[in-house]
Design a protein around this motif. Sequence first.
Motif, PDB file in Angstrom:
ATOM      1  N   ARG A 267      -5.084   5.460  -2.909  1.00  0.00           N
ATOM      2  CA  ARG A 267      -4.049   5.944  -3.833  1.00  0.00           C
ATOM      3  C   ARG A 267      -3.729   7.414  -3.571  1.00  0.00           C
ATOM      4  O   ARG A 267      -2.579   7.840  -3.664  1.00  0.00           O
ATOM      5  CB  ARG A 267      -4.501   5.750  -5.283  1.00  0.00           C
ATOM      6  N   ARG A 268      -4.756   8.195  -3.226  1.00  0.00           N
ATOM      7  CA  ARG A 268      -4.528   9.608  -2.947  1.00  0.00           C
ATOM      8  C   ARG A 268      -3.948   9.839  -1.553  1.00  0.00           C
ATOM      9  O   ARG A 268      -3.346  10.878  -1.289  1.00  0.00           O
ATOM     10  CB  ARG A 268      -5.841  10.384  -3.093  1.00  0.00           C
ATOM     11  N   LEU A 269      -4.146   8.879  -0.659  1.00  0.00           N
ATOM     12  CA  LEU A 269      -3.695   9.041   0.725  1.00  0.00           C
ATOM     13  C   LEU A 269      -2.172   9.063   0.832  1.00  0.00           C
ATOM     14  O   LEU A 269      -1.606   9.860   1.585  1.00  0.00           O
ATOM     15  CB  LEU A 269      -4.267   7.912   1.591  1.00  0.00           C
ATOM     16  N   TYR A 270      -1.496   8.188   0.078  1.00  0.00           N
ATOM     17  CA  TYR A 270      -0.034   8.086   0.171  1.00  0.00           C
ATOM     18  C   TYR A 270       0.604   9.037  -0.835  1.00  0.00           C
ATOM     19  O   TYR A 270       0.406   8.904  -2.041  1.00  0.00           O
ATOM     20  CB  TYR A 270       0.417   6.657  -0.107  1.00  0.00           C
ATOM     21  N   VAL A 271       1.400   9.976  -0.337  1.00  0.00           N
ATOM     22  CA  VAL A 271       2.060  10.928  -1.224  1.00  0.00           C
ATOM     23  C   VAL A 271       3.006  10.196  -2.177  1.00  0.00           C
ATOM     24  O   VAL A 271       3.031  10.459  -3.373  1.00  0.00           O
ATOM     25  CB  VAL A 271       2.817  11.991  -0.404  1.00  0.00           C
ATOM     26  N   ASP A 272       3.779   9.264  -1.652  1.00  0.00           N
ATOM     27  CA  ASP A 272       4.643   8.420  -2.496  1.00  0.00           C
ATOM     28  C   ASP A 272       3.953   7.070  -2.673  1.00  0.00           C
ATOM     29  O   ASP A 272       4.355   6.058  -2.086  1.00  0.00           O
ATOM     30  CB  ASP A 272       6.021   8.258  -1.860  1.00  0.00           C
ATOM     31  N   HIS A 273       2.934   7.070  -3.506  1.00  0.00           N
ATOM     32  CA  HIS A 273       2.152   5.850  -3.682  1.00  0.00           C
ATOM     33  C   HIS A 273       2.955   4.755  -4.366  1.00  0.00           C
ATOM     34  O   HIS A 273       2.756   3.562  -4.097  1.00  0.00           O
ATOM     35  CB  HIS A 273       0.876   6.155  -4.478  1.00  0.00           C
TER      36      HIS A 273
END
Length: 265
Positions: free
Chosen positions: A158-164
């Motif tokens: 969840r934290r990896l994708y900026v636009d989750h």
Amino acid sequence: MELGEFLRARRARISPAEAGLTDYGGRRRVPGLRREELARLAGVSVPYYTRLEQGRDRNASDSVLDSLARVLRLDADERAHLHRLARRTRSAEPERLRPSVQLMIKSIKDVPALVMGRRTDVLAWNRLAHALLAPHLDFAAPHTVNLARLVFLDRRTRRLYVDHDRKMRDAVAHLRMVTGVYPDDPGLGALIDELTALSPEFVTLWSQHPVRNCAFNAREYDHPVVGRLTLTDELMLLPDDEGQRVVMYTAEPGSASEAALAALT
């Protein structure tokens, strides 16, 4: 029935005014178009359309489906999805990765690369794909990794994708398309049941029936080791393995993202 749910969801998003109908006011029991309105605009009888939406008629012609798609303003991916749902003829065979494809993925050193199965299972990945997407998981056991499950249930992802939010919607759009092709795949059904039970966000998105052939995407990542980077992922369908795709992630040449990706090696 998947076909009926899709048609109802698309009826709900088209207002009478958008369809060219006169709105005489008053309270409507359903959002969007009524069955009889859609049937009239598409040039089919109401009983026939009702049978189709209820899954009691599996012999819709291409011309009828195209008329429905026109009225519902479906895009190319949604139109293709409608045709698949109306046919539902393909059986789901067990997925097997060709050894030559696995060797190809392992031989790629400079960019992240993996093979994704139709249920978004990781069938093989190289070191860089592991380092980019899931360094907290076991590299030697890619078969235990499911990308959709990570997107909805894994806090590091969840934290990896900026636009989750966009990534979640794309994951659901892919699963909806696959469900249209393999409606009786037990593994796919089990994955959807699991995500439905554990993720309210999945439930909300699944009910909206998003459909998109996610063949390429530009995404921004916030990696715990190398920080922010923007990568384009290309998804290439393997010709002899139904539903399996090679995914490769690349950065703009000379960019800070390319330097970050190099540092990740």
